[in-house]
Every structure is written in C-alpha cells, then in structure tokens.
Design a protein around this motif. Structure first.
Motif, PDB file in Angstrom:
ATOM      1  N   LEU A  29      -9.729  -1.199   8.378  1.00  0.00           N
ATOM      2  CA  LEU A  29     -10.447  -2.503   8.855  1.00  0.00           C
ATOM      3  C   LEU A  29      -9.486  -3.433   8.564  1.00  0.00           C
ATOM      4  CD1 LEU A  29     -13.068  -4.175   9.207  1.00  0.00           C
ATOM      5  CD2 LEU A  29     -13.449  -3.964   6.781  1.00  0.00           C
ATOM      6  N   ILE A  30      -8.814  -3.378   7.393  1.00  0.00           N
ATOM      7  CA  ILE A  30      -7.682  -4.430   7.026  1.00  0.00           C
ATOM      8  C   ILE A  30      -6.746  -4.369   8.083  1.00  0.00           C
ATOM      9  CG2 ILE A  30      -6.347  -5.090   5.233  1.00  0.00           C
ATOM     10  CD1 ILE A  30      -8.310  -3.792   3.261  1.00  0.00           C
ATOM     11  N   ILE A  31      -6.279  -3.365   8.415  1.00  0.00           N
ATOM     12  CA  ILE A  31      -4.803  -3.316   9.206  1.00  0.00           C
ATOM     13  C   ILE A  31      -5.131  -3.982  10.735  1.00  0.00           C
ATOM     14  CG2 ILE A  31      -3.457  -1.723  10.511  1.00  0.00           C
ATOM     15  CD1 ILE A  31      -3.193  -0.030   8.055  1.00  0.00           C
ATOM     16  N   THR A  32      -6.496  -3.573  10.968  1.00  0.00           N
ATOM     17  CA  THR A  32      -6.871  -4.269  12.371  1.00  0.00           C
ATOM     18  C   THR A  32      -6.964  -5.676  12.121  1.00  0.00           C
ATOM     19  OG1 THR A  32      -8.125  -2.198  12.714  1.00  0.00           O
ATOM     20  CG2 THR A  32      -8.758  -3.996  14.134  1.00  0.00           C
ATOM     21  N   ASN A  33      -7.387  -6.210  11.062  1.00  0.00           N
ATOM     22  CA  ASN A  33      -7.488  -7.846  10.837  1.00  0.00           C
ATOM     23  C   ASN A  33      -6.377  -8.317  10.646  1.00  0.00           C
ATOM     24  OD1 ASN A  33     -10.522  -8.583  11.104  1.00  0.00           O
ATOM     25  ND2 ASN A  33     -10.835  -6.449  10.354  1.00  0.00           N
ATOM     26  N   LEU A  34      -5.385  -7.785   9.888  1.00  0.00           N
ATOM     27  CA  LEU A  34      -4.392  -8.387   9.206  1.00  0.00           C
ATOM     28  C   LEU A  34      -3.034  -7.897   9.942  1.00  0.00           C
ATOM     29  CD1 LEU A  34      -5.324  -8.449   5.576  1.00  0.00           C
ATOM     30  CD2 LEU A  34      -5.488 -10.273   7.130  1.00  0.00           C
ATOM     31  N   GLY A  35      -2.977  -6.652  10.298  1.00  0.00           N
ATOM     32  CA  GLY A  35      -1.859  -6.160  10.928  1.00  0.00           C
ATOM     33  C   GLY A  35      -0.997  -5.234   9.856  1.00  0.00           C
ATOM     34  N   THR A  36      -0.175  -4.412  10.209  1.00  0.00           N
ATOM     35  CA  THR A  36       0.500  -3.219   9.474  1.00  0.00           C
ATOM     36  C   THR A  36       1.459  -4.126   8.503  1.00  0.00           C
ATOM     37  OG1 THR A  36       0.334  -1.734  11.070  1.00  0.00           O
ATOM     38  CG2 THR A  36       1.928  -1.492   9.208  1.00  0.00           C
ATOM     39  N   GLU A  37       2.042  -5.172   9.011  1.00  0.00           N
ATOM     40  CA  GLU A  37       3.131  -5.827   8.031  1.00  0.00           C
ATOM     41  C   GLU A  37       2.270  -6.609   7.002  1.00  0.00           C
ATOM     42  OE1 GLU A  37       7.239  -8.098   8.656  1.00  0.00           O
ATOM     43  OE2 GLU A  37       5.485  -9.721   9.270  1.00  0.00           O
ATOM     44  N   ALA A  38       1.377  -7.386   7.255  1.00  0.00           N
ATOM     45  CA  ALA A  38       0.852  -8.186   6.450  1.00  0.00           C
ATOM     46  C   ALA A  38       0.066  -7.161   5.104  1.00  0.00           C
ATOM     47  CB  ALA A  38      -0.384  -8.932   6.965  1.00  0.00           C
ATOM     48  N   TYR A  39      -0.550  -6.019   5.968  1.00  0.00           N
ATOM     49  CA  TYR A  39      -1.394  -5.025   4.912  1.00  0.00           C
ATOM     50  C   TYR A  39      -0.386  -4.586   3.960  1.00  0.00           C
ATOM     51  CZ  TYR A  39      -3.629  -1.075   3.204  1.00  0.00           C
ATOM     52  OH  TYR A  39      -4.058  -0.082   2.345  1.00  0.00           O
ATOM     53  N   GLY A  40       0.752  -4.296   4.213  1.00  0.00           N
ATOM     54  CA  GLY A  40       1.927  -3.933   3.287  1.00  0.00           C
ATOM     55  C   GLY A  40       1.975  -4.649   1.736  1.00  0.00           C
ATOM     56  N   PHE A  41       1.516  -6.147   2.074  1.00  0.00           N
ATOM     57  CA  PHE A  41       1.794  -6.978   0.812  1.00  0.00           C
ATOM     58  C   PHE A  41       0.582  -6.725  -0.187  1.00  0.00           C
ATOM     59  CE2 PHE A  41       4.884  -8.866   3.721  1.00  0.00           C
ATOM     60  CZ  PHE A  41       5.795  -9.191   2.549  1.00  0.00           C
ATOM     61  N   ILE A  42      -0.546  -6.054   0.378  1.00  0.00           N
ATOM     62  CA  ILE A  42      -1.703  -5.769  -0.456  1.00  0.00           C
ATOM     63  C   ILE A  42      -1.242  -4.767  -1.698  1.00  0.00           C
ATOM     64  CG2 ILE A  42      -3.985  -4.911  -0.511  1.00  0.00           C
ATOM     65  CD1 ILE A  42      -4.563  -6.080   2.274  1.00  0.00           C
ATOM     66  N   ILE A 252      11.992  -3.787  -0.344  1.00  0.00           N
ATOM     67  CA  ILE A 252      13.152  -4.186  -0.691  1.00  0.00           C
ATOM     68  C   ILE A 252      14.468  -3.579   0.176  1.00  0.00           C
ATOM     69  CG2 ILE A 252      15.065  -4.500  -2.324  1.00  0.00           C
ATOM     70  CD1 ILE A 252      12.722  -4.861  -4.475  1.00  0.00           C
ATOM     71  N   ILE A 253      14.370  -2.224   0.194  1.00  0.00           N
ATOM     72  CA  ILE A 253      15.266  -1.611   0.862  1.00  0.00           C
ATOM     73  C   ILE A 253      15.307  -1.352   2.577  1.00  0.00           C
ATOM     74  CG2 ILE A 253      16.209   0.889   1.445  1.00  0.00           C
ATOM     75  CD1 ILE A 253      15.559   1.367  -1.771  1.00  0.00           C
ATOM     76  N   PHE A 254      13.766  -1.199   2.933  1.00  0.00           N
ATOM     77  CA  PHE A 254      13.477  -0.971   4.376  1.00  0.00           C
ATOM     78  C   PHE A 254      12.873  -2.293   5.163  1.00  0.00           C
ATOM     79  CE2 PHE A 254      13.693   3.231   2.454  1.00  0.00           C
ATOM     80  CZ  PHE A 254      14.702   3.656   3.057  1.00  0.00           C
ATOM     81  N   GLY A 255      12.388  -3.312   4.236  1.00  0.00           N
ATOM     82  CA  GLY A 255      11.788  -4.499   4.868  1.00  0.00           C
ATOM     83  C   GLY A 255      10.103  -4.351   4.816  1.00  0.00           C
ATOM     84  N   ALA A 256       9.604  -5.470   5.187  1.00  0.00           N
ATOM     85  CA  ALA A 256       8.106  -5.602   5.153  1.00  0.00           C
ATOM     86  C   ALA A 256       7.493  -4.713   5.999  1.00  0.00           C
ATOM     87  CB  ALA A 256       7.838  -7.018   5.325  1.00  0.00           C
ATOM     88  N   SER A 257       8.021  -4.518   7.228  1.00  0.00           N
ATOM     89  CA  SER A 257       7.364  -3.825   8.394  1.00  0.00           C
ATOM     90  C   SER A 257       7.368  -2.282   7.865  1.00  0.00           C
ATOM     91  CB  SER A 257       8.070  -3.878   9.688  1.00  0.00           C
ATOM     92  OG  SER A 257       7.428  -3.111  10.726  1.00  0.00           O
ATOM     93  N   LYS A 258       8.341  -1.692   7.735  1.00  0.00           N
ATOM     94  CA  LYS A 258       8.499  -0.326   7.132  1.00  0.00           C
ATOM     95  C   LYS A 258       7.363   0.004   5.879  1.00  0.00           C
ATOM     96  CE  LYS A 258      12.099   2.083   9.280  1.00  0.00           C
ATOM     97  NZ  LYS A 258      13.256   2.997   8.950  1.00  0.00           N
ATOM     98  N   ALA A 259       7.610  -1.109   4.847  1.00  0.00           N
ATOM     99  CA  ALA A 259       6.844  -0.945   3.975  1.00  0.00           C
ATOM    100  C   ALA A 259       5.370  -0.988   3.873  1.00  0.00           C
ATOM    101  CB  ALA A 259       7.108  -1.999   3.037  1.00  0.00           C
ATOM    102  N   GLY A 260       4.975  -1.696   5.088  1.00  0.00           N
ATOM    103  CA  GLY A 260       3.491  -1.870   5.616  1.00  0.00           C
ATOM    104  C   GLY A 260       2.971  -0.476   5.993  1.00  0.00           C
ATOM    105  N   VAL A 261       3.557   0.340   6.794  1.00  0.00           N
ATOM    106  CA  VAL A 261       3.504   1.766   7.310  1.00  0.00           C
ATOM    107  C   VAL A 261       3.462   2.508   5.861  1.00  0.00           C
ATOM    108  CG1 VAL A 261       4.110   3.404   8.451  1.00  0.00           C
ATOM    109  CG2 VAL A 261       4.520   1.295   9.319  1.00  0.00           C
ATOM    110  N   TYR A 262       4.218   2.406   5.124  1.00  0.00           N
ATOM    111  CA  TYR A 262       4.300   3.287   3.839  1.00  0.00           C
ATOM    112  C   TYR A 262       3.225   3.006   2.911  1.00  0.00           C
ATOM    113  CZ  TYR A 262       6.389   5.690  -0.068  1.00  0.00           C
ATOM    114  OH  TYR A 262       6.498   6.570  -1.242  1.00  0.00           O
ATOM    115  N   GLY A 263       2.975   1.698   2.935  1.00  0.00           N
ATOM    116  CA  GLY A 263       1.973   1.259   1.840  1.00  0.00           C
ATOM    117  C   GLY A 263       0.548   1.818   2.725  1.00  0.00           C
ATOM    118  N   ALA A 264       0.234   1.902   3.991  1.00  0.00           N
ATOM    119  CA  ALA A 264      -0.880   2.237   4.254  1.00  0.00           C
ATOM    120  C   ALA A 264      -1.077   3.742   3.960  1.00  0.00           C
ATOM    121  CB  ALA A 264      -0.853   2.163   5.938  1.00  0.00           C
TER     122      ALA A 264
END
Length: 505
Positions: A29-42, A252-264
């Motif tokens: 639900l959050i990824i759909t509303n915010l996107g993967t990159e933004a979700y990573g910051f949660i 820090i190492i892979f950037g916000a986009s990959k961190a978003g995928v990993y965080g999910a």
C-alpha cells in the motif's frame, strides 16, 4: 503457571498473526502510494531513530526484573523506589533525547543520501520517530507490571491494539491526505500514546500498592539499575550494528533506489526477528522465577524446552518464506521483485537457527551477568559492520554481502556464544543448552521440502493459493513436530496445556 503460559503464548501467536497481516497489507500500500525510493526512507529513518534506544536501554531493559523480584518477595516499598526512580530518570532522559533529535533533523542530509524533494518529509519522520522513542521509554516502566505478575498476555494484547491502531491510522492518513512518508511514524506515535495509556491503566490494576511519589527517588537505586543495565545498553550498540546498519549501508553504498527495494524485502526478516523477541519474552518470567527460587534443575529443563519451542515456532514462518519466496514477492510486492527472491531466502534462512536461542538471554538477566554478553554483542556487531562493508564494496556480492555478513555474525553470537555463556553462568557443561537447537532445523527442512513438492504440482498464483498451501503445510508441520520432534514428557505437557485451553474457551 500453565494457565499463564497458555495466555502468554496464545496472545504472542495472535499478535504475530496480526503483525504479519498488517505488514503484508501495509508495505505494498505504501509503495503504491509513495514509490519504492520514497518507501526506502521509512525503514531507514526508523533505523536511524533506533540508535537513540541505546540511551534508554540501560534502564528499560532491567526495570521489569527488579520490579518482579521485589514484588515476588513482598517488598512493596522497594518496588515503589524502583518505580519512582525510573520515572524521574525518564524525565531527564527525555530532555537529552529531544536535543539529539533536533541535531539529527538539522544534519540528516549530511549523514545519508536524501533527495531534495524528500528532505522535509524525512525530517518530520525523524521528529515523530524520536517522540515515539520517549513514549516507549516511559511505557517500559508500566509494561513491567504485567511482566512482574507473569501476565504477559496483557502486554501482548496491548501490542495487538498498538498494531491495529497503527495500521488504521496509516490507512486513514494515506487515503484521506496526500501521501507522505512521515505518516508512518506519526501513526506509530499515535498508537504509542494509546499503548502508554493502556499500560498505565493495567499497571494500576495489577499493582495498586505502587503509586507515583517522586520523594521515593533514590540515587542508589538509580546506580543499581544503571550498573545492571549498562551492559545491556552496550550490547544494544552491538544490536544496532547488527540490525540498523543494513538499510543505512544500502543507502550509503548503493543509493536511495536500491535501498528502497532492499528495505521493502527487509520487512519480512525484520518481522521474524520481532516475532522471535515477542515469543522468547514469554519464557522470561518463569526463567527469572526459577533462578530466584534457586531451582537450577527446573531452570535448565525449562530453558532447553524454551529454546526448542521458540525455535519450532519461528522455523515455520521462516521456512515458509524460504519455500515460497518467489511467489510471496510476486503476490505481495509485484513481479519486478521476484528477481530478488534469493536475497529474501538468504535473509530468512539463517534466522531459523539464530533466533531459536533467544530465550537463553533471560538467563543473563536473571543471574545479573550482563557484562560479557554486552561486550560480545558489540564486538560481533563491529565485525558485522566491517564484514558488511568489505563484502558489499570490495566483492561482487552487492546487497548479498550485507546479508551474508549478518548471517556470519549472528550465528557466532546466538548459536555459539549464547548457549556457551549460559552454561558458564549456571555452572553447567558447555553442551547443556545446545539441546534444543537441532529441532528447528529438522522442522524447517520438512517445511521447505514440502513447499517444493507442492509447487511442483500446484501453481501459487494469488493470495488464496498461498494461504491454502501455507495452511496445508502448517497442519503437516504441527503433526510432524508433535509425533516426531517432541518426547513423551513434552507431548504430555502440550496435551495438558491443550486441555486447559479447551476449558478456558
């Protein structure tokens, strides 16, 4: 005692199921509303905020033990001194935390990679998350009430209400207002306030002899609490180096986009760790009580059964995730995540064995031998950090390097150190507490093999297919465990618990 175990364990399982449901529903639900990159910051902001727990852990990790022992001995005055000393200390601790939160908010873009369009949202997320740390710090005192009288089902009930409240608040905020990442921490803070009010209510009901009286503040009591809990706090630094660095390093190492995928994907192994802490805490009151009564034989037997049962409880969801990793990611987060299924499998597989021994941690609290566990945790946490950086930066492993580093370090800590040190502090042979560790591996192997067989003949394409397959395997796992993994004494014990449970309903 059996009655309370039924309530405590039953409430833990229900809380687990509720948490699983909310996690599965909330993340897409959050990824759909915010996107993967933004979700990573949660999860990222939550991990940054979790560093503040070091400041509170020295007191919050031991207050329940001291209250429980004082109340079990009928020393209400001493219990009241512990209560009010802790309460006064939280007021001063809150001031320190507020100062650190302000510094974090002003410097956050220099610490991690934050896109400009998300900077304000990240700062608000830190503010609400930091406020929740203060609320949780205070709440630990009142949650010590159910622990002291071995009624942890009350605590689990409060946790369930907290989860439902948080989920409802997130749904309301995301659907009614324009989506923002700080809604998650705001919802958690609202749920935290409600949990605090409930905890205060039940504390007064369970332990009415203790009242707020700041005159009962005792500097010697504070020193006693700090001297006992300081090693827990040091150990908590190690825990942070184990858990919190993963998503921060990914950013820090892979950037916000990959961190978003990993965080999910990280939500599932984090869920398993959270659930393991919930279930293992069920056994703490009896472990502490057996030690307080100097009944070492009962303590050892109970601890080994606790490790075995805790491991078998965790092995089921962990091995189901491993067995159905591709289908889970496809149904849960979408087809684009299926390529990362082996990352999810590795993240969950080693938890099957490393989460089993967690009940043994309560031995260290019971005997008040916390220095070496604290030092070992921080040392292995540093090793984890070094390995994570080395394997992810200087090899081609990428995100797998971070996960592999965690697996190596956590196996060393939980599977090797904890059972051995438990033997040392209770004057037992070194192999004494390894008894229960084999059974979760056998149980998990059964589940994974059955998962592979089912998927060979049956396509898991949607949520209901997944639920059906999971239900079939769960029934098979329960029967397999009962008839092949439990001895006669344990079967009799479980049947007695089942009979008592039937009477209660």
């Amino acid at each position: 005692m059996k009655d309370n175990l039924i309530y405590n364990l039953g409430a833990s399982i229900l809380t687990f199921l509720l948490t699983v449901f909310i996690t599965f529903w909330m993340t897409p639900l959050i990824i759909t509303n915010l996107g993967t990159e933004a979700y990573g910051f949660i999860p990222l902001t939550q991990q940054v905020i979790s560093i503040l727990s070091v400041l509170t852990f020295a007191l919050s990790s031991v207050i329940a033990r001291f209250l429980a022992i004082s109340i079990s001995k009928g020393n209400n005055r001493k219990a009241e001194e512990y209560f009010n000393t802790y309460l006064v200390s939280t007021l001063f601790g809150a001031i320190i935390i507020i100062v650190i939160i302000v510094i974090l908010i002003t410097k956050i873009n220099k610490l991690i990679d934050v896109p400009e369009y998300l900077l304000t949202d990240v700062k608000l997320a830190i503010f609400f998350g930091g406020t929740l740390v203060i609320i949780t710090f205070i709440n630990s005192l009142f949650l010590a009430g159910p622990f002291a009288v071995n009624k942890l089902y009350i605590t689990k009930g409060i946790e369930a209400i907290n989860a439902v409240t948080k989920g409802a608040a997130i749904l309301l905020l995301l659907t009614v207002l324009s989506p923002k990442i700080w809604y998650i921490n705001l919802a958690a803070m609202i749920a935290g306030v409600i949990s605090l009010l409930l905890s205060i209510f039940f504390f007064k009901k369970l332990i009415p002899v203790i009242a707020i009286n700041f005159k009962r503040f005792n500097l010697n009591i504070l020193k006693e609490l700090l001297s006992s809990g300081i090693w827990n706090s040091i150990g908590q630094i190690g825990v942070i180096l184990f858990l919190s660095v993963e998503i921060i390093l990914a950013n820090i190492i892979f950037g916000a986009s990959k961190a978003g995928v990993y965080g999910a994907m990280l939500q599932l192994p984090l869920l398993l760790r959270t659930v393991a802490n919930i279930t293992s805490s069920v056994f703490a009151p009896v472990i502490i009580k057996n030690y307080a009564s100097k009944n070492m034989e009962a303590l050892i037997n109970y601890c080994n059964k606790s490790v075995k049962l805790n491991g078998l409880l965790i092995a089921l969801p962990a091995s189901l995730i491993c067995g159905f990793a591709g289908s889970i990611l496809n149904i849960w987060l979408g087809p684009e995540f299926v390529a990362h299924k082996w990352l999810l499998i590795l993240s969950c597989a080693y938890l099957i064995i490393t989460l089993s021994p967690l009940p043994l941690n309560h031995i260290f609290t019971a005997v008040n031998k916390l220095m070496f566990p604290g030092l070992a945790t921080i040392m292995l946490g540093v090793i984890n950090l070094i390995l994570a950086i080395s394997l992810s930066v200087y090899t081609n492993l990428g995100l797998y390097g971070i996960v592999l580093a965690g697996a190596i370090s956590l196996i060393a800590k939980n599977v090797i150190f904890i059972p051995i040190y438990s033997s040392l502090v209770t004057n037992q042979p070194l192999r004494k507490y390894f008894v229960g560790l084999l059974y979760p591996i056998i149980g998990a192997s059964f589940v994974i093999i059955l998962s592979i067989i089912i998927q060979f003949y049956f396509q898991v394409n949607n949520f209901w297919d997944l639920m059906l397959a999971g239900t079939i395997i769960t029934i098979g796992y329960i029967l397999f465990s009962f008839f092949l993994l439990f001895n006669k004494e344990e079967k009799s014990y479980l049947l007695n618990i089942y009979k008592l449970f039937k009477k209660k309903i």
